[in-house]
Design a protein around this motif. Sequence first.
Motif, PDB file in Angstrom:
ATOM      1  N   GLU A  50       0.819  -1.081   0.250  1.00 50.78           N
ATOM      2  CA  GLU A  50      -0.234  -0.293  -0.203  1.00 50.78           C
ATOM      3  C   GLU A  50       0.937   1.511   0.771  1.00 50.78           C
ATOM      4  OE1 GLU A  50      -3.316   2.271   0.027  1.00 50.78           O
ATOM      5  OE2 GLU A  50      -3.575   0.282   0.020  1.00 50.78           O
ATOM      6  N   THR A  51       2.322   1.414   0.812  1.00 46.30           N
ATOM      7  CA  THR A  51       2.800   2.287   0.805  1.00 46.30           C
ATOM      8  C   THR A  51       3.463   3.043  -0.866  1.00 46.30           C
ATOM      9  OG1 THR A  51       4.313   0.815   1.476  1.00 46.30           O
ATOM     10  CG2 THR A  51       3.503   2.189   3.047  1.00 46.30           C
ATOM     11  N   ASN A  52       3.674   2.077  -1.583  1.00 40.76           N
ATOM     12  CA  ASN A  52       4.168   1.882  -3.262  1.00 40.76           C
ATOM     13  C   ASN A  52       3.024   2.131  -4.607  1.00 40.76           C
ATOM     14  OD1 ASN A  52       6.203   2.221  -4.677  1.00 40.76           O
ATOM     15  ND2 ASN A  52       6.899   0.033  -5.092  1.00 40.76           N
ATOM     16  N   PRO A  53       2.459   3.507  -4.085  1.00 46.99           N
ATOM     17  CA  PRO A  53       1.474   3.847  -4.672  1.00 46.99           C
ATOM     18  C   PRO A  53       2.066   3.545  -6.566  1.00 46.99           C
ATOM     19  CG  PRO A  53       2.009   5.928  -3.538  1.00 46.99           C
ATOM     20  CD  PRO A  53       2.158   5.017  -3.525  1.00 46.99           C
ATOM     21  N   ALA A  54       3.296   4.778  -6.934  1.00 43.64           N
ATOM     22  CA  ALA A  54       3.955   4.262  -8.073  1.00 43.64           C
ATOM     23  C   ALA A  54       3.600   3.047  -8.848  1.00 43.64           C
ATOM     24  CB  ALA A  54       5.203   4.957  -7.647  1.00 43.64           C
ATOM     25  N   SER A  55       4.390   2.253  -7.790  1.00 46.08           N
ATOM     26  CA  SER A  55       4.598   0.806  -8.178  1.00 46.08           C
ATOM     27  C   SER A  55       3.051   0.013  -8.442  1.00 46.08           C
ATOM     28  CB  SER A  55       4.876  -0.359  -7.375  1.00 46.08           C
ATOM     29  OG  SER A  55       5.210  -1.780  -8.112  1.00 46.08           O
ATOM     30  N   GLN A  56       1.794   0.543  -8.238  1.00 48.41           N
ATOM     31  CA  GLN A  56       0.479  -0.001  -8.493  1.00 48.41           C
ATOM     32  C   GLN A  56       0.739   0.887  -9.308  1.00 48.41           C
ATOM     33  OE1 GLN A  56      -2.231   1.212  -5.096  1.00 48.41           O
ATOM     34  NE2 GLN A  56      -0.459   0.123  -3.891  1.00 48.41           N
ATOM     35  N   ARG A  57       0.843   1.847  -9.965  1.00 53.01           N
ATOM     36  CA  ARG A  57       0.677   2.687 -11.705  1.00 53.01           C
ATOM     37  C   ARG A  57       1.378   1.981 -12.390  1.00 53.01           C
ATOM     38  NH1 ARG A  57       0.987   7.096  -8.231  1.00 53.01           N
ATOM     39  NH2 ARG A  57       3.193   7.567  -8.669  1.00 53.01           N
ATOM     40  N   ILE A  58       2.467   1.432 -11.916  1.00 50.01           N
ATOM     41  CA  ILE A  58       3.096   1.113 -13.397  1.00 50.01           C
ATOM     42  C   ILE A  58       2.053  -0.623 -13.359  1.00 50.01           C
ATOM     43  CG2 ILE A  58       5.193  -1.050 -13.998  1.00 50.01           C
ATOM     44  CD1 ILE A  58       7.007   0.355 -11.980  1.00 50.01           C
ATOM     45  N   TRP A  59       1.792  -1.185 -12.404  1.00 48.71           N
ATOM     46  CA  TRP A  59       0.995  -2.425 -13.215  1.00 48.71           C
ATOM     47  C   TRP A  59      -0.188  -1.973 -13.734  1.00 48.71           C
ATOM     48  CZ3 TRP A  59       4.469  -5.789 -13.562  1.00 48.71           C
ATOM     49  CH2 TRP A  59       6.072  -5.329 -12.226  1.00 48.71           C
TER      50      TRP A  59
END
Length: 93
Positions: A50-59
């Motif tokens: 949850e603390t990594n929204p940038a990675s969520q955006r990649i996927w």
Amino acid sequence: MRCSKSPAEIAIWVDPEFHGTGYGTAASTLILDFAFAEQRLHRVQTRVLETNPASQRIWEKLGFTHEGTHRDEEYDDGEFVDTHYYANLEDEW
């Protein structure tokens, strides 16, 4: 015939100096091209804190579907955080 009916999991780590450069998306694209075209996998999955929204955006940018959230699954930086699970299928790539 598929080489593997088991799902594969992808994970990336980008040095903070290079965050926001597109390297994570570019590297993930190459890995997914190889997974689906060369290895003929049916499914590739990933998980993101949850603390990594940038990675969520990649996927999400790469067309992965958010399949669910495990609440307080990981302990990160002194607190429990949620883990988001994503997946992409060969016919979606």
